[in-house]
Design a protein around this motif. Structure first.
Motif, PDB file in Angstrom:
ATOM      1  N   SER A   1       0.820  -1.206   0.000  1.00 24.79           N
ATOM      2  CA  SER A   1       0.000   0.000   0.000  1.00 24.79           C
ATOM      3  C   SER A   1       0.858   1.261   0.000  1.00 24.79           C
ATOM      4  N   HIS A   2       1.778   1.351   0.942  1.00 27.46           N
ATOM      5  CA  HIS A   2       2.606   2.549   1.050  1.00 27.46           C
ATOM      6  C   HIS A   2       3.515   2.713  -0.157  1.00 27.46           C
ATOM      7  N   GLU A   3       4.070   1.608  -0.660  1.00 33.07           N
ATOM      8  CA  GLU A   3       5.005   1.678  -1.776  1.00 33.07           C
ATOM      9  C   GLU A   3       4.324   2.137  -3.061  1.00 33.07           C
TER      10      GLU A   3
ATOM     11  N   PRO B   1       4.965   6.780  -5.278  1.00 35.83           N
ATOM     12  CA  PRO B   1       5.172   7.303  -6.639  1.00 35.83           C
ATOM     13  C   PRO B   1       3.923   7.977  -7.205  1.00 35.83           C
ATOM     14  N   LEU B   2       2.737   7.539  -6.815  1.00 34.05           N
ATOM     15  CA  LEU B   2       1.525   8.190  -7.295  1.00 34.05           C
ATOM     16  C   LEU B   2       1.428   9.631  -6.790  1.00 34.05           C
ATOM     17  N   TYR B   3       1.958   9.884  -5.590  1.00 33.55           N
ATOM     18  CA  TYR B   3       1.991  11.242  -5.068  1.00 33.55           C
ATOM     19  C   TYR B   3       2.819  12.136  -5.981  1.00 33.55           C
ATOM     20  N   ALA B   4       3.963  11.599  -6.442  1.00 33.28           N
ATOM     21  CA  ALA B   4       4.805  12.369  -7.353  1.00 33.28           C
ATOM     22  C   ALA B   4       4.081  12.627  -8.674  1.00 33.28           C
ATOM     23  N   VAL B   5       3.385  11.610  -9.205  1.00 34.41           N
ATOM     24  CA  VAL B   5       2.679  11.756 -10.487  1.00 34.41           C
ATOM     25  C   VAL B   5       1.602  12.833 -10.396  1.00 34.41           C
TER      26      VAL B   5
ATOM     27  N   ILE C   1      -0.677  23.660  18.381  1.00 30.49           N
ATOM     28  CA  ILE C   1      -0.330  23.768  16.960  1.00 30.49           C
ATOM     29  C   ILE C   1      -1.043  22.687  16.150  1.00 30.49           C
ATOM     30  N   PRO C   2      -1.695  23.063  15.043  1.00 25.37           N
ATOM     31  CA  PRO C   2      -2.342  22.041  14.194  1.00 25.37           C
ATOM     32  C   PRO C   2      -1.302  21.111  13.561  1.00 25.37           C
ATOM     33  N   ILE C   3      -1.492  19.816  13.737  1.00 25.53           N
ATOM     34  CA  ILE C   3      -0.630  18.815  13.096  1.00 25.53           C
ATOM     35  C   ILE C   3      -1.506  18.002  12.153  1.00 25.53           C
ATOM     36  N   ILE C   4      -1.157  18.051  10.873  1.00 26.46           N
ATOM     37  CA  ILE C   4      -1.942  17.358   9.841  1.00 26.46           C
ATOM     38  C   ILE C   4      -1.106  16.214   9.293  1.00 26.46           C
ATOM     39  N   ALA C   5      -1.626  14.998   9.428  1.00 25.05           N
ATOM     40  CA  ALA C   5      -0.918  13.829   8.878  1.00 25.05           C
ATOM     41  C   ALA C   5      -1.031  13.867   7.357  1.00 25.05           C
ATOM     42  N   LEU C   6       0.129  13.915   6.686  1.00 16.94           N
ATOM     43  CA  LEU C   6       0.187  13.923   5.223  1.00 16.94           C
ATOM     44  C   LEU C   6       0.872  12.630   4.817  1.00 16.94           C
ATOM     45  N   THR C   7       0.056  11.568   4.533  1.00 17.88           N
ATOM     46  CA  THR C   7       0.662  10.240   4.460  1.00 17.88           C
ATOM     47  C   THR C   7      -0.112   9.318   3.529  1.00 17.88           C
ATOM     48  N   ALA C   8       0.545   8.236   3.153  1.00 15.85           N
ATOM     49  CA  ALA C   8      -0.112   7.141   2.425  1.00 15.85           C
ATOM     50  C   ALA C   8      -0.488   6.076   3.442  1.00 15.85           C
ATOM     51  N   ILE C   9      -1.791   5.929   3.699  1.00 20.60           N
ATOM     52  CA  ILE C   9      -2.252   4.995   4.731  1.00 20.60           C
ATOM     53  C   ILE C   9      -2.091   3.567   4.231  1.00 20.60           C
ATOM     54  N   SER C  10      -1.433   2.727   5.015  1.00 21.35           N
ATOM     55  CA  SER C  10      -1.235   1.322   4.634  1.00 21.35           C
ATOM     56  C   SER C  10      -2.380   0.474   5.174  1.00 21.35           C
ATOM     57  N   LEU C  11      -2.351  -0.826   4.844  1.00 22.78           N
ATOM     58  CA  LEU C  11      -3.469  -1.712   5.167  1.00 22.78           C
ATOM     59  C   LEU C  11      -3.701  -1.862   6.664  1.00 22.78           C
TER      60      LEU C  11
ATOM     61  N   ASN D   1      -4.539  16.545  14.226  1.00 25.18           N
ATOM     62  CA  ASN D   1      -5.822  17.238  14.112  1.00 25.18           C
ATOM     63  C   ASN D   1      -6.599  16.838  12.872  1.00 25.18           C
ATOM     64  N   ASP D   2      -5.889  16.403  11.842  1.00 21.85           N
ATOM     65  CA  ASP D   2      -6.542  16.075  10.578  1.00 21.85           C
ATOM     66  C   ASP D   2      -5.631  15.139   9.784  1.00 21.85           C
ATOM     67  N   VAL D   3      -6.169  14.578   8.696  1.00 23.18           N
ATOM     68  CA  VAL D   3      -5.415  13.647   7.853  1.00 23.18           C
ATOM     69  C   VAL D   3      -5.632  14.015   6.391  1.00 23.18           C
ATOM     70  N   ILE D   4      -4.548  14.126   5.631  1.00 25.25           N
ATOM     71  CA  ILE D   4      -4.603  14.279   4.171  1.00 25.25           C
ATOM     72  C   ILE D   4      -3.919  13.057   3.583  1.00 25.25           C
ATOM     73  N   THR D   5      -4.672  12.273   2.824  1.00 29.58           N
ATOM     74  CA  THR D   5      -4.133  11.022   2.281  1.00 29.58           C
ATOM     75  C   THR D   5      -3.427  11.283   0.960  1.00 29.58           C
ATOM     76  N   LYS D   6      -2.167  10.842   0.859  1.00 31.23           N
ATOM     77  CA  LYS D   6      -1.405  10.964  -0.392  1.00 31.23           C
ATOM     78  C   LYS D   6      -1.751   9.806  -1.324  1.00 31.23           C
ATOM     79  N   PRO D   7      -1.833  10.099  -2.629  1.00 33.49           N
ATOM     80  CA  PRO D   7      -1.857  11.417  -3.265  1.00 33.49           C
ATOM     81  C   PRO D   7      -3.169  12.136  -2.949  1.00 33.49           C
ATOM     82  N   PHE D   8      -3.136  13.476  -2.954  1.00 31.24           N
ATOM     83  CA  PHE D   8      -4.316  14.240  -2.590  1.00 31.24           C
ATOM     84  C   PHE D   8      -4.689  15.185  -3.716  1.00 31.24           C
ATOM     85  N   LYS D   9      -5.911  15.696  -3.638  1.00 33.95           N
ATOM     86  CA  LYS D   9      -6.340  16.733  -4.553  1.00 33.95           C
ATOM     87  C   LYS D   9      -5.875  18.083  -4.007  1.00 33.95           C
TER      88      LYS D   9
END
Length: 733
Positions: free
Chosen positions: A368-370, A374-378, A682-692, A705-713
């Motif tokens: 999942s993470h792997e 690369p999709l985040y880069a694309v 301080i707001p901490i936002i997880a910017l990550t690729a969630i694995s299984l 405080n929040d989660v942004i899943t990579k890749p994101f809009k």
């Protein structure tokens, strides 16, 4: 199938519902003996199970409890069926029938008739068996769920012996998980054994393995040794068919060990000999009891005829005991020989199979993470290229690339979460979205394959469709990508029309009717019945000409079930096809609308004054995130691991932290926990690729405080940053 049935012929067919009794003291004793009977029977102790019934009979006769006496007859019947002694079972069936001529007991009569139907089916008397089972079902009280399920279970076994395996399978599936007054786990396991037997015979190996997995879990947890013996034999046969010789050997050895420990000839012979006296005593005393009761009812019963029949039955039992013992010994000798031979053939493959299972588990935990990295880069680089004023001729390609990358991510997510689908845990996300925008993006992303076949995509949208709906736009995109993509594949030099119009509307929700119409080759009436099945494409010729996996419509059908919707098709060969369905969406309330528009109201001055700490170990991701922030005038600092993040958070002044989770040294979750020790606001936002093996709850518990899943809009990226910064400012004013 007959060979596979031998695996389970020795199983007990079904327990009675329980003893009828009178008086509190007697009730406690009968209930206790009944529980002991079930325990001994299920764990393979014939002798103790038989003795429990003999003791129960003592109490039943002392209390003149005729219903319990009939129940005990039925329990003796199933005990002998359990050990494949049909002749003895027949004697107890006859004994119960004669007792029922004296006593009116509908529940006991229904159970007895259902056992007799099995007995007749075993002897090849099909019509008589089916008719008797119908009589049993009519007798059962309608509100007696436990007895109804019991008779239904016996009906399925009857059809097994009549070799009507499809009907037996449907009944077993209907009963799972079993519901009744007693032995729900045991009967659920036994139904799974029969289902596995049927599927193995039909070479449905995958479903056979699923049934066996559930079955072995139950029998191991509860110590059901007789079921475990037969399940182990069946598992060995399955894995031998699959050429998994190492697993086949393992289960064969397990079966051999169980057989030797619990069901060897010496053990069975000893148990039966010890139980024979109590059984004969029971029949003798029951015979005497029935004679006395017959005298009391001599106005309605012919005493001399009943006495003659019961006396004959007693003589038959003595003969059958000897015959059955001899036959059982022969069967056990043959089984032991087979186990010993197979044991030597299957030893070789054990280690390699274990290594393969470990490799599979390792793959599922890391893939999942792997894939997301690369999709985040694309998607990130595509967004940046669109922001840097590309040529008009490049914009459409970049937009299609960006949308396709996002679709690929969602497709990967569905594949990686196949375990959730199997467990019926896949659910819709619900957040506001613009359906017009979703459908437009689908059309844009498929323009290139449309041009390759000189097709034209037409988008018809009802102007009355609300601007904003609540739902899962990602899964909706998957539905239309598959449907429109399919339509384009089977159409040449024609049109594909995607339509959406309002079907029904209220203050809280709206129902939209969707259609995808093409001018392609069409689908025959016969093939329309199967097109939603996996890997179905009509014919091998179609598959070779048009390609594809045949999974598209299966995926569409599964996703629509999440919306409580069903897809239909109207098609004719040579005249194209139309796929259509309705979906009901919730409408956002005023509070949600305000939340949607809130980030857009944040002045550009807010972004220009922000200073954000980006915690990211991947260099490419650092550059992409930094450039996306700079587009809004946001300043940022970079930390390459969790230790740097903690130090910079202590010394610097930041408005927010974007925290990657998977990093060398300490993880993002650990770094977040450490920062929370000295900075709670301080707001901490997880910017990550969630694995299984992760969930968003893990991040919130660690202090995010929040989660942004990579890749994101990008729009989601900016909105979440603005929302968390503004919320933090309001809280600390």
């Amino acid at each position: 199938m007959k060979l596979l049935l031998q695996y389970i012929t020795a199983l007990m067919l079904f327990p009675c519902l329980g003893f009828a009794y009178a008086g509190n003291a007697a009730s406690d004793s009968l209930n206790s003996l009944e529980q002991r009977f079930f325990e001994y029977k299920n764990k393979g102790d014939f002798n103790k199970a038989s003795l429990s019934l003999a003791s129960a009979y003592e109490i039943a006769t002392a209390n003149e409890d005729s219903e319990s006496i009939i129940d005990i007859c039925n329990l003796y019947t199933e005990l002998f069926l359990d050990y494949d002694q049909f002749e003895k079972a027949g004697v107890y069936i006859e004994t119960a029938k004669r007792a029922l001529n004296l006593y009116d007991y509908k529940r006991g009569e229904a159970v007895s008739k259902s056992f007799e139907a099995i007995y007749l089916a075993k002897n090849g008397e099909k019509d008589e068996a089916v008719d008797l089972l119908k009589e049993a079902k009519k007798i059962v009280p309608k509100r007696d769920l436990s007895t109804n399920n019991q008779v239904l279970f016996n009906e399925a076994i009857m059809y097994m012996y009549l070799e009507n395996f499809n009907r037996a399978k449907r009944i077993f599936q209907r009963l799972l998980p079993f519901q009744g007054d007693y032995e729900e786990e045991y009967l659920t396991a036994k139904a799974l054994l029969y289902l596995a037997t049927i599927d193995l015979d039909k070479n449905y190996l995958e479903s056979t393995e699923l049934h066996l997995t559930r079955l072995l879990t139950i029998v191991n947890d509860n110590g059901f040794m007789k079921l475990k013996l037969e399940a182990s034999k069946l598992a060995s046969a399955l894995f031998e068919k699959e050429r998994k010789y190492e697993l086949a050997l393992e289960y064969l050895k397990q079966a051999e060990a169980i057989n030797k420990t619990y069901f060897s000839n010496d053990i069975l012979n000893s148990q039966r000999e010890a139980a024979n006296n109590s059984q004969l005593d029971f029949l003798t005393r029951l015979n005497d009891q029935l004679k006395k009761d017959a005298v009391k009812q001599e106005q309605t019963v012919n005493i001399s005829k009943l006495t003659s029949v019961l006396s004959s039955a007693l003589l038959i039992i003595i003969s059958l005991l000897t015959i059955s013992l001899y036959r059982n010994n022969q069967i056990k000798f043959k089984t032991n020989d087979l186990l010993l031979k197979k044991n030597l053939e299957l030893q070789v493959a054990k280690d390699s199979a274990e290594r393969a299972m470990q490799a599979k588990a390792q793959f599922l935990s890391t893939v999942s993470h792997e894939l997301r990295t690369p999709l985040y880069a694309v998607t990130g680089l595509t967004h940046l290229l669109l922001e840097e004023d590309p040529k008009d001729s490049q914009k459409d390609h970049l937009k299609s690339l960006k949308y396709s990358g996002e679709y690929l991510l969602n497709f990967i997510n569905d594949i990686l979460q196949i375990n959730k689908i199997e467990a019926n845990k896949l659910a819709l996300d619900k957040y506001p979205f613009d359906v017009r925008q979703i459908l437009s993006k689908v059309v844009d992303s498929l323009q290139q394959p449309a041009k390759e076949k000189e097709n034209n995509i037409v988008l018809n949208l009802d102007k009355n469709i609300p601007e904003m709906l609540i739902g899962d736009p990602l899964k909706l995109s998957q539905i239309f990508i598959n449907l429109v993509g399919n339509a384009l594949k089977f159409t040449e030099k024609g049109s594909v029309t995607l339509s959406a119009k309002t079907a029904k509307s209220t203050d809280t929700d709206v129902t939209i009717h969707f259609e995808v119409k093409d001018e392609g080759i069409g689908i025959s009436e016969e093939m329309q019945k199967n097109i939603f099945d996996s890997f179905s494409q009509g014919s091998e010729q179609i598959n070779r000409k048009y390609g594809g996996t045949g999974l598209g419509l299966t995926i569409v059908k599964s996703l629509l079930t999440l919306y409580d919707s069903q897809i239909s098709v109207d098609s004719e060969l040579g005249k194209g096809s139309t796929f259509f369905f309705d979906i009901t969406f919730e409408l956002p309330d005023d509070e949600i609308k305000e939340l949607i528009t809130a980030p857009s109201k944040v002045q550009e001055e807010l972004y220009a004054n922000l200073n954000i700490l980006v915690v990211e170990d991947n260099k490419i991701n650092q550059v992409i995130t930094q450039k996306m922030l700079s587009k809004k005038g946001i300043k940022c600092d970079i930390a390459s691991d969790g230790y740097q993040a903690i130090e910079k958070a202590k010394k610097g002044k930041f408005d927010a932290i974007l925290m990657d989770i998977h990093m060398p040294g300490i993880s993002g979750l650990k770094a977040t926990q450490e920062i929370r020790k000295f900075n709670q606001t301080i707001p901490i936002i997880a910017l990550t690729a969630i694995s299984l093996d992760e969930s968003k709850d893990d991040f919130y518990e660690a202090g995010c405080n929040d989660v942004i899943t990579k890749p994101f809009k990008p729009e989601v990226f900016y909105k979440k940053i603005a929302h968390n910064v503004v919320r933090n400012i309001k809280v600390n004013l």
